[in-house]
Design a protein around this motif. Structure first.
Motif, PDB file in Angstrom:
ATOM      1  N   TYR A 104       0.634  -1.476  -0.032  1.00  0.00           N
ATOM      2  CA  TYR A 104       0.025   0.088  -0.021  1.00  0.00           C
ATOM      3  C   TYR A 104       0.737   1.472   0.141  1.00  0.00           C
ATOM      4  CZ  TYR A 104      -3.690  -3.321   1.317  1.00  0.00           C
ATOM      5  OH  TYR A 104      -4.473  -4.458   1.402  1.00  0.00           O
ATOM      6  N   PRO A 105       0.293   2.335  -0.399  1.00  0.00           N
ATOM      7  CA  PRO A 105      -1.092   2.715  -1.015  1.00  0.00           C
ATOM      8  C   PRO A 105      -1.301   2.233  -2.437  1.00  0.00           C
ATOM      9  CG  PRO A 105       0.246   4.808  -1.090  1.00  0.00           C
ATOM     10  CD  PRO A 105       0.858   3.758  -0.418  1.00  0.00           C
ATOM     11  N   ILE A 107      -3.949   2.027  -6.045  1.00  0.00           N
ATOM     12  CA  ILE A 107      -5.283   2.701  -6.720  1.00  0.00           C
ATOM     13  C   ILE A 107      -5.768   1.517  -7.441  1.00  0.00           C
ATOM     14  CG2 ILE A 107      -5.831   3.921  -8.976  1.00  0.00           C
ATOM     15  CD1 ILE A 107      -5.645   5.868  -6.590  1.00  0.00           C
ATOM     16  N   LYS A 109      -9.014   0.763 -10.459  1.00  0.00           N
ATOM     17  CA  LYS A 109      -9.958   1.545 -11.090  1.00  0.00           C
ATOM     18  C   LYS A 109     -10.065   0.537 -12.223  1.00  0.00           C
ATOM     19  CE  LYS A 109      -5.905   3.394 -13.521  1.00  0.00           C
ATOM     20  NZ  LYS A 109      -5.181   4.666 -13.780  1.00  0.00           N
ATOM     21  N   SER A 120     -10.618   4.125  -6.988  1.00  0.00           N
ATOM     22  CA  SER A 120     -10.443   3.989  -5.489  1.00  0.00           C
ATOM     23  C   SER A 120      -9.164   4.072  -4.812  1.00  0.00           C
ATOM     24  CB  SER A 120     -11.445   2.747  -4.965  1.00  0.00           C
ATOM     25  OG  SER A 120     -12.577   2.643  -5.358  1.00  0.00           O
ATOM     26  N   ARG A 121      -8.942   4.551  -3.958  1.00  0.00           N
ATOM     27  CA  ARG A 121      -7.818   4.602  -3.123  1.00  0.00           C
ATOM     28  C   ARG A 121      -7.641   3.708  -1.904  1.00  0.00           C
ATOM     29  NH1 ARG A 121      -4.043   9.357  -0.286  1.00  0.00           N
ATOM     30  NH2 ARG A 121      -2.376   8.176   0.224  1.00  0.00           N
ATOM     31  N   THR A 123      -5.608   2.445   1.001  1.00  0.00           N
ATOM     32  CA  THR A 123      -4.480   2.794   2.033  1.00  0.00           C
ATOM     33  C   THR A 123      -3.888   1.408   3.011  1.00  0.00           C
ATOM     34  OG1 THR A 123      -5.922   3.652   3.630  1.00  0.00           O
ATOM     35  CG2 THR A 123      -4.911   5.169   2.057  1.00  0.00           C
ATOM     36  N   PHE A 152       0.119   3.543  -6.039  1.00  0.00           N
ATOM     37  CA  PHE A 152      -0.398   4.987  -6.064  1.00  0.00           C
ATOM     38  C   PHE A 152       0.916   5.835  -5.856  1.00  0.00           C
ATOM     39  CE2 PHE A 152      -1.366   8.696  -3.352  1.00  0.00           C
ATOM     40  CZ  PHE A 152      -2.309   9.227  -3.958  1.00  0.00           C
ATOM     41  N   THR A 154       2.359   9.671  -5.145  1.00  0.00           N
ATOM     42  CA  THR A 154       2.202  11.080  -4.411  1.00  0.00           C
ATOM     43  C   THR A 154       2.888  12.090  -5.178  1.00  0.00           C
ATOM     44  OG1 THR A 154       1.901   9.997  -2.579  1.00  0.00           O
ATOM     45  CG2 THR A 154       2.009  12.353  -2.411  1.00  0.00           C
ATOM     46  N   ARG A 181      -9.605  14.412  -3.614  1.00  0.00           N
ATOM     47  CA  ARG A 181      -8.655  13.229  -3.296  1.00  0.00           C
ATOM     48  C   ARG A 181      -9.274  11.880  -2.756  1.00  0.00           C
ATOM     49  NH1 ARG A 181      -5.114  14.401  -6.051  1.00  0.00           N
ATOM     50  NH2 ARG A 181      -3.937  12.751  -4.981  1.00  0.00           N
ATOM     51  N   PHE A 184     -10.938  11.316  -6.946  1.00  0.00           N
ATOM     52  CA  PHE A 184     -10.177  11.604  -7.938  1.00  0.00           C
ATOM     53  C   PHE A 184     -11.014  12.150  -9.254  1.00  0.00           C
ATOM     54  CE2 PHE A 184      -8.014   8.373  -5.576  1.00  0.00           C
ATOM     55  CZ  PHE A 184      -6.968   8.886  -5.234  1.00  0.00           C
TER      56      PHE A 184
END
Length: 375
Positions: A104-105, A107, A109, A120-121, A123, A152, A154, A181, A184
Protein backbone atom coordinates in the motif's frame (compact mmCIF):
# COMPACT_ATOMS: atom_id res chain seq x y z
CA UNK A 1 -27.42 17.50 -39.50
CA UNK A 2 -27.07 19.52 -42.73
CA UNK A 3 -23.31 19.11 -42.41
CA UNK A 4 -23.51 15.34 -42.88
CA UNK A 5 -23.88 13.45 -46.15
CA UNK A 6 -25.25 10.46 -44.28
CA UNK A 7 -25.65 9.30 -40.67
CA UNK A 8 -25.76 5.59 -39.85
CA UNK A 9 -26.59 4.56 -36.29
CA UNK A 10 -25.70 1.09 -35.06
CA UNK A 11 -26.54 -0.62 -31.74
CA UNK A 12 -23.78 -0.72 -29.14
CA UNK A 13 -23.44 -4.49 -29.50
CA UNK A 14 -22.91 -4.44 -33.29
CA UNK A 15 -20.01 -6.70 -34.20
CA UNK A 16 -16.89 -5.79 -36.14
CA UNK A 17 -18.05 -7.72 -39.23
CA UNK A 18 -21.21 -5.62 -39.59
CA UNK A 19 -19.31 -2.35 -39.11
CA UNK A 20 -16.84 -3.44 -41.76
CA UNK A 21 -19.52 -4.59 -44.20
CA UNK A 22 -21.31 -1.22 -43.98
CA UNK A 23 -18.05 0.70 -44.40
CA UNK A 24 -17.17 -1.36 -47.49
CA UNK A 25 -20.62 -0.71 -48.98
CA UNK A 26 -20.34 3.05 -48.44
CA UNK A 27 -16.78 3.04 -49.77
CA UNK A 28 -17.92 1.26 -52.95
CA UNK A 29 -20.65 3.87 -53.56
CA UNK A 30 -18.77 6.97 -52.39
CA UNK A 31 -15.07 6.39 -51.66
CA UNK A 32 -14.00 7.29 -48.12
CA UNK A 33 -10.97 9.59 -48.03
CA UNK A 34 -10.26 9.74 -44.30
CA UNK A 35 -11.25 8.21 -40.97
CA UNK A 36 -11.65 10.26 -37.79
CA UNK A 37 -12.84 9.68 -34.24
CA UNK A 38 -12.80 12.40 -31.58
CA UNK A 39 -13.98 10.25 -28.65
CA UNK A 40 -12.88 7.11 -26.82
CA UNK A 41 -15.80 5.04 -28.12
CA UNK A 42 -15.39 2.55 -30.98
CA UNK A 43 -11.80 3.47 -31.73
CA UNK A 44 -11.18 -0.20 -32.44
CA UNK A 45 -13.95 -0.23 -35.06
CA UNK A 46 -12.45 2.83 -36.74
CA UNK A 47 -9.00 1.22 -36.77
CA UNK A 48 -10.35 -1.98 -38.34
CA UNK A 49 -12.21 -0.02 -41.02
CA UNK A 50 -9.23 2.20 -41.82
CA UNK A 51 -6.89 -0.78 -42.14
CA UNK A 52 -9.33 -2.65 -44.38
CA UNK A 53 -9.85 0.34 -46.69
CA UNK A 54 -6.14 1.20 -46.79
CA UNK A 55 -6.61 4.59 -45.10
CA UNK A 56 -3.79 5.84 -42.82
CA UNK A 57 -4.95 5.96 -39.20
CA UNK A 58 -4.13 4.56 -35.77
CA UNK A 59 -3.21 0.89 -35.86
CA UNK A 60 -5.49 -1.47 -33.97
CA UNK A 61 -2.47 -2.42 -31.85
CA UNK A 62 -1.98 1.20 -30.79
CA UNK A 63 -5.69 1.72 -30.10
CA UNK A 64 -5.83 -1.34 -27.85
CA UNK A 65 -2.61 -0.42 -26.04
CA UNK A 66 -3.96 3.05 -25.23
CA UNK A 67 -7.53 2.06 -24.35
CA UNK A 68 -6.64 -0.90 -22.17
CA UNK A 69 -4.89 0.42 -19.06
CA UNK A 70 -3.39 -2.98 -18.28
CA UNK A 71 -1.90 -3.31 -21.76
CA UNK A 72 -0.63 0.27 -21.51
CA UNK A 73 1.18 -0.51 -18.26
CA UNK A 74 2.80 -3.59 -19.75
CA UNK A 75 3.92 -1.65 -22.83
CA UNK A 76 5.40 1.23 -20.80
CA UNK A 77 7.19 -1.17 -18.48
CA UNK A 78 8.76 -3.00 -21.42
CA UNK A 79 9.88 0.27 -23.01
CA UNK A 80 11.45 1.58 -19.78
CA UNK A 81 9.12 4.59 -19.70
CA UNK A 82 7.25 3.87 -16.46
CA UNK A 83 7.76 0.81 -14.26
CA UNK A 84 4.67 1.32 -12.05
CA UNK A 85 3.64 -2.15 -10.77
CA UNK A 86 0.16 -3.16 -11.95
CA UNK A 87 -2.01 -6.28 -11.76
CA UNK A 88 -5.30 -7.34 -13.34
CA UNK A 89 -8.05 -8.28 -10.86
CA UNK A 90 -11.48 -9.85 -11.46
CA UNK A 91 -12.66 -10.61 -7.93
CA UNK A 92 -12.27 -9.39 -4.33
CA UNK A 93 -9.93 -12.34 -3.78
CA UNK A 94 -7.75 -11.22 -6.71
CA UNK A 95 -7.61 -7.71 -5.28
CA UNK A 96 -6.62 -8.94 -1.83
CA UNK A 97 -3.86 -11.13 -3.25
CA UNK A 98 -2.54 -8.36 -5.52
CA UNK A 99 -2.50 -5.87 -2.65
CA UNK A 100 -0.44 -8.31 -0.63
CA UNK A 101 2.13 -8.49 -3.40
CA UNK A 102 2.20 -4.78 -4.35
CA UNK A 103 1.91 -3.15 -0.94
CA UNK A 104 0.00 0.00 0.00
CA UNK A 105 -1.05 2.64 -0.96
CA UNK A 106 -2.75 1.51 -4.17
CA UNK A 107 -5.20 2.68 -6.81
CA UNK A 108 -7.96 0.39 -8.07
CA UNK A 109 -9.89 1.36 -11.22
CA UNK A 110 -11.69 -0.09 -14.25
CA UNK A 111 -9.40 -1.57 -16.88
CA UNK A 112 -11.11 0.53 -19.59
CA UNK A 113 -12.44 3.31 -17.37
CA UNK A 114 -13.39 6.85 -18.45
CA UNK A 115 -14.52 10.11 -16.80
CA UNK A 116 -12.94 9.35 -13.39
CA UNK A 117 -15.49 6.59 -12.79
CA UNK A 118 -14.82 3.89 -10.23
CA UNK A 119 -11.43 5.08 -8.99
CA UNK A 120 -10.56 4.02 -5.44
CA UNK A 121 -7.53 4.60 -3.25
CA UNK A 122 -6.53 1.82 -0.89
CA UNK A 123 -4.43 2.70 2.14
CA UNK A 124 -4.74 -0.66 3.89
CA UNK A 125 -6.60 -4.01 4.04
CA UNK A 126 -9.73 -2.39 5.49
CA UNK A 127 -10.29 -0.59 2.15
CA UNK A 128 -10.32 -3.73 -0.01
CA UNK A 129 -14.01 -4.65 -0.04
CA UNK A 130 -15.27 -1.09 -0.42
CA UNK A 131 -12.74 -0.38 -3.17
CA UNK A 132 -13.72 -3.42 -5.19
CA UNK A 133 -17.42 -2.54 -5.03
CA UNK A 134 -16.80 1.11 -5.92
CA UNK A 135 -14.42 0.37 -8.79
CA UNK A 136 -16.73 -2.32 -10.17
CA UNK A 137 -19.58 0.20 -10.20
CA UNK A 138 -17.56 2.24 -12.68
CA UNK A 139 -17.68 -0.57 -15.27
CA UNK A 140 -21.47 -0.67 -15.69
CA UNK A 141 -21.45 0.97 -19.14
CA UNK A 142 -18.08 -0.38 -20.33
CA UNK A 143 -17.23 -3.41 -22.46
CA UNK A 144 -15.14 -4.97 -19.68
CA UNK A 145 -15.76 -5.55 -15.99
CA UNK A 146 -12.08 -6.19 -15.26
CA UNK A 147 -10.24 -3.92 -12.84
CA UNK A 148 -6.58 -3.08 -12.42
CA UNK A 149 -4.72 -2.30 -9.21
CA UNK A 150 -1.47 -0.37 -9.29
CA UNK A 151 0.95 1.53 -7.09
CA UNK A 152 -0.31 4.93 -5.92
CA UNK A 153 2.06 7.82 -6.61
CA UNK A 154 2.10 11.02 -4.57
CA UNK A 155 2.87 14.27 -6.35
CA UNK A 156 1.51 17.13 -8.42
CA UNK A 157 -1.03 16.22 -11.10
CA UNK A 158 -1.04 17.58 -14.64
CA UNK A 159 -2.43 16.80 -18.06
CA UNK A 160 -0.44 17.18 -21.25
CA UNK A 161 -1.87 18.18 -24.64
CA UNK A 162 0.20 16.95 -27.58
CA UNK A 163 0.03 16.98 -31.35
CA UNK A 164 1.71 14.17 -33.28
CA UNK A 165 2.61 14.20 -36.97
CA UNK A 166 4.42 11.35 -38.71
CA UNK A 167 5.58 10.13 -35.31
CA UNK A 168 6.97 13.52 -34.21
CA UNK A 169 5.42 14.94 -31.04
CA UNK A 170 4.87 18.51 -29.86
CA UNK A 171 3.81 19.32 -26.31
CA UNK A 172 1.41 22.20 -26.94
CA UNK A 173 0.50 22.83 -23.31
CA UNK A 174 0.66 21.37 -19.82
CA UNK A 175 -2.37 21.85 -17.56
CA UNK A 176 -2.25 22.01 -13.76
CA UNK A 177 -5.05 19.96 -12.20
CA UNK A 178 -7.01 20.24 -8.97
CA UNK A 179 -8.40 16.84 -8.00
CA UNK A 180 -10.75 15.53 -5.31
CA UNK A 181 -8.61 13.25 -3.17
CA UNK A 182 -11.33 10.68 -2.42
CA UNK A 183 -12.67 9.77 -5.87
CA UNK A 184 -10.13 11.66 -8.03
CA UNK A 185 -12.70 13.78 -9.81
CA UNK A 186 -11.15 16.81 -11.50
CA UNK A 187 -12.29 20.06 -9.86
CA UNK A 188 -10.32 22.65 -11.84
CA UNK A 189 -7.47 23.35 -14.23
CA UNK A 190 -4.96 26.09 -14.97
CA UNK A 191 -3.48 26.62 -18.48
CA UNK A 192 -0.56 26.70 -18.79
CA UNK A 193 0.71 25.08 -15.61
CA UNK A 194 3.36 27.14 -13.79
CA UNK A 195 6.39 24.87 -14.16
CA UNK A 196 10.10 25.17 -13.56
CA UNK A 197 12.01 24.64 -16.84
CA UNK A 198 13.61 21.43 -15.56
CA UNK A 199 10.22 19.98 -14.64
CA UNK A 200 8.76 20.97 -18.03
CA UNK A 201 11.66 19.20 -19.76
CA UNK A 202 11.12 16.04 -17.69
CA UNK A 203 7.43 16.02 -18.59
CA UNK A 204 8.14 16.49 -22.29
CA UNK A 205 10.73 13.70 -22.31
CA UNK A 206 8.49 11.20 -20.50
CA UNK A 207 5.33 11.91 -22.50
CA UNK A 208 7.05 11.79 -25.89
CA UNK A 209 8.75 8.50 -24.99
CA UNK A 210 5.35 7.17 -23.90
CA UNK A 211 3.79 8.14 -27.24
CA UNK A 212 6.64 6.41 -29.06
CA UNK A 213 6.20 3.27 -26.96
CA UNK A 214 2.46 3.19 -27.76
CA UNK A 215 3.21 3.89 -31.44
CA UNK A 216 1.11 7.01 -31.62
CA UNK A 217 1.83 8.84 -34.88
CA UNK A 218 -0.83 11.26 -36.17
CA UNK A 219 -3.35 12.76 -33.78
CA UNK A 220 -3.99 14.96 -30.77
CA UNK A 221 -3.49 13.26 -27.40
CA UNK A 222 -4.45 14.02 -23.83
CA UNK A 223 -2.21 12.46 -21.18
CA UNK A 224 -2.60 12.54 -17.41
CA UNK A 225 0.55 12.43 -15.31
CA UNK A 226 1.82 12.74 -11.74
CA UNK A 227 5.14 14.46 -11.10
CA UNK A 228 6.70 12.90 -8.02
CA UNK A 229 9.83 14.01 -6.24
CA UNK A 230 11.99 11.74 -8.41
CA UNK A 231 10.04 10.92 -11.55
CA UNK A 232 7.20 11.61 -13.98
CA UNK A 233 4.54 8.93 -13.81
CA UNK A 234 1.95 8.22 -16.49
CA UNK A 235 -1.60 7.83 -15.19
CA UNK A 236 -3.25 7.26 -18.58
CA UNK A 237 -3.38 8.66 -22.10
CA UNK A 238 -6.08 9.11 -24.74
CA UNK A 239 -6.20 9.34 -28.54
CA UNK A 240 -8.30 12.48 -28.31
CA UNK A 241 -8.18 16.08 -27.16
CA UNK A 242 -8.67 16.96 -23.51
CA UNK A 243 -12.13 17.63 -22.14
CA UNK A 244 -13.29 20.02 -19.42
CA UNK A 245 -12.81 23.00 -21.80
CA UNK A 246 -9.05 22.46 -21.80
CA UNK A 247 -8.96 22.82 -25.58
CA UNK A 248 -10.88 26.12 -25.35
CA UNK A 249 -8.39 27.44 -22.83
CA UNK A 250 -5.39 26.24 -24.85
CA UNK A 251 -6.81 27.96 -27.95
CA UNK A 252 -7.44 31.20 -26.06
CA UNK A 253 -3.99 31.25 -24.45
CA UNK A 254 -1.63 29.44 -26.83
CA UNK A 255 -3.45 30.08 -30.11
CA UNK A 256 -3.60 26.37 -31.03
CA UNK A 257 -7.03 24.87 -31.80
CA UNK A 258 -6.40 21.24 -30.86
CA UNK A 259 -9.62 19.69 -32.29
CA UNK A 260 -9.13 21.51 -35.59
CA UNK A 261 -5.49 20.44 -35.74
CA UNK A 262 -6.49 16.83 -35.10
CA UNK A 263 -9.14 17.00 -37.84
CA UNK A 264 -6.69 18.49 -40.31
CA UNK A 265 -4.14 15.81 -39.49
CA UNK A 266 -6.72 13.07 -40.07
CA UNK A 267 -7.24 14.65 -43.50
CA UNK A 268 -3.52 14.37 -44.18
CA UNK A 269 -2.66 18.04 -43.73
CA UNK A 270 0.56 19.21 -42.03
CA UNK A 271 -0.18 20.88 -38.68
CA UNK A 272 2.89 20.61 -36.48
CA UNK A 273 4.88 23.55 -37.89
CA UNK A 274 2.00 26.01 -37.40
CA UNK A 275 1.37 24.79 -33.85
CA UNK A 276 5.08 24.96 -33.06
CA UNK A 277 5.24 28.61 -34.16
CA UNK A 278 2.23 29.47 -32.00
CA UNK A 279 3.81 27.83 -28.94
CA UNK A 280 7.11 29.64 -29.56
CA UNK A 281 5.26 32.97 -29.93
CA UNK A 282 3.53 32.42 -26.60
CA UNK A 283 6.79 31.63 -24.86
CA UNK A 284 8.39 34.79 -26.28
CA UNK A 285 5.47 37.08 -25.36
CA UNK A 286 6.02 39.57 -22.55
CA UNK A 287 2.36 39.71 -21.46
CA UNK A 288 1.27 36.09 -21.34
CA UNK A 289 -2.40 35.28 -20.77
CA UNK A 290 -3.44 32.37 -18.54
CA UNK A 291 -6.74 30.53 -18.23
CA UNK A 292 -8.42 28.59 -15.45
CA UNK A 293 -11.60 26.61 -14.95
CA UNK A 294 -13.34 25.85 -11.66
CA UNK A 295 -16.30 23.57 -10.97
CA UNK A 296 -19.26 24.02 -8.67
CA UNK A 297 -19.70 20.94 -6.51
CA UNK A 298 -22.90 19.52 -5.03
CA UNK A 299 -23.60 21.24 -1.72
CA UNK A 300 -26.66 19.11 -1.06
CA UNK A 301 -28.24 15.89 -2.29
CA UNK A 302 -31.56 16.29 -4.03
CA UNK A 303 -33.43 17.78 -6.97
CA UNK A 304 -32.39 21.18 -8.32
CA UNK A 305 -35.32 23.62 -8.31
CA UNK A 306 -33.52 26.80 -9.41
CA UNK A 307 -30.07 28.12 -10.32
CA UNK A 308 -29.36 31.78 -9.54
CA UNK A 309 -26.44 34.11 -10.23
CA UNK A 310 -25.61 33.00 -13.77
CA UNK A 311 -25.87 36.49 -15.29
CA UNK A 312 -23.84 37.94 -12.42
CA UNK A 313 -21.09 35.37 -12.97
CA UNK A 314 -20.94 36.08 -16.71
CA UNK A 315 -20.31 39.79 -16.10
CA UNK A 316 -17.32 39.27 -13.79
CA UNK A 317 -13.85 40.32 -15.00
CA UNK A 318 -12.12 37.81 -17.26
CA UNK A 319 -14.99 35.30 -17.30
CA UNK A 320 -15.31 33.64 -20.72
CA UNK A 321 -17.98 31.03 -20.08
CA UNK A 322 -20.48 30.01 -17.41
CA UNK A 323 -22.22 26.67 -17.95
CA UNK A 324 -24.74 25.06 -15.62
CA UNK A 325 -24.52 21.26 -15.78
CA UNK A 326 -27.32 20.55 -13.32
CA UNK A 327 -30.33 22.49 -14.57
CA UNK A 328 -33.63 22.65 -12.63
CA UNK A 329 -35.09 19.17 -12.50
CA UNK A 330 -31.67 17.51 -12.36
CA UNK A 331 -30.53 15.44 -9.40
CA UNK A 332 -27.53 16.43 -7.33
CA UNK A 333 -25.70 13.36 -6.02
CA UNK A 334 -22.55 12.71 -4.07
CA UNK A 335 -19.32 13.46 -5.94
CA UNK A 336 -18.72 10.15 -7.69
CA UNK A 337 -17.46 11.10 -11.15
CA UNK A 338 -17.20 13.97 -13.60
CA UNK A 339 -20.95 13.79 -14.18
CA UNK A 340 -21.60 14.77 -10.55
CA UNK A 341 -20.29 18.31 -10.99
CA UNK A 342 -22.95 21.03 -10.96
CA UNK A 343 -21.51 23.89 -13.08
CA UNK A 344 -18.28 25.41 -14.32
CA UNK A 345 -16.75 28.79 -15.04
CA UNK A 346 -13.57 29.48 -16.97
CA UNK A 347 -11.76 32.78 -17.10
CA UNK A 348 -8.66 34.53 -18.42
CA UNK A 349 -6.11 36.45 -16.37
CA UNK A 350 -2.63 37.88 -16.50
CA UNK A 351 -1.25 35.12 -14.25
CA UNK A 352 -2.29 31.61 -13.17
CA UNK A 353 -3.40 33.01 -9.81
CA UNK A 354 -5.52 35.77 -11.33
CA UNK A 355 -7.20 33.41 -13.80
CA UNK A 356 -8.00 30.90 -11.04
CA UNK A 357 -9.31 33.63 -8.72
CA UNK A 358 -11.60 34.96 -11.45
CA UNK A 359 -12.94 31.50 -12.30
CA UNK A 360 -13.60 30.75 -8.64
CA UNK A 361 -15.38 34.10 -8.22
CA UNK A 362 -17.72 33.07 -11.03
CA UNK A 363 -18.45 29.74 -9.36
CA UNK A 364 -19.03 31.45 -6.01
CA UNK A 365 -21.65 33.70 -7.63
CA UNK A 366 -23.83 30.70 -8.48
CA UNK A 367 -26.57 29.57 -6.09
CA UNK A 368 -28.35 26.23 -6.41
CA UNK A 369 -31.74 25.84 -4.77
CA UNK A 370 -32.23 22.18 -3.92
CA UNK A 371 -35.17 20.13 -2.76
CA UNK A 372 -33.30 17.92 -0.35
CA UNK A 373 -33.86 14.21 -0.20
CA UNK A 374 -35.69 12.98 2.87
CA UNK A 375 -34.49 9.81 4.59
Amino acid sequence: MEKFERVIVLPDDTGDDEWLALARTIHALDPIDAVANFTEKDLDKAAIIAADLGIPWHSLESVLAVGDKYQMRRRLQAAGVDDTPCELVKSPEDLRAAAGRLGYPLICKPRRGISSQGISRLTGPDDLDKAFVWSSSGTHDLDSTDLIVERFHTGDEYSVECLSEDGRHLVVSVTEKSVDREHFVELGHVVPAPLAPKTADRITDTVTRMLDALRVRDTATHTEIIVTEDDVRIVETHLRCGGDRITNMVAAVKGVDMPEAAARRYLGQQVLATADRAVDAYEAAADKQCAAIRYALPSAIGRVTAVNGVDTARKLPGVQEVTVLKEPGSELTQLAGSGSRAAFVWALGGSPEEAATRAQAGVDALRFEVERQTP
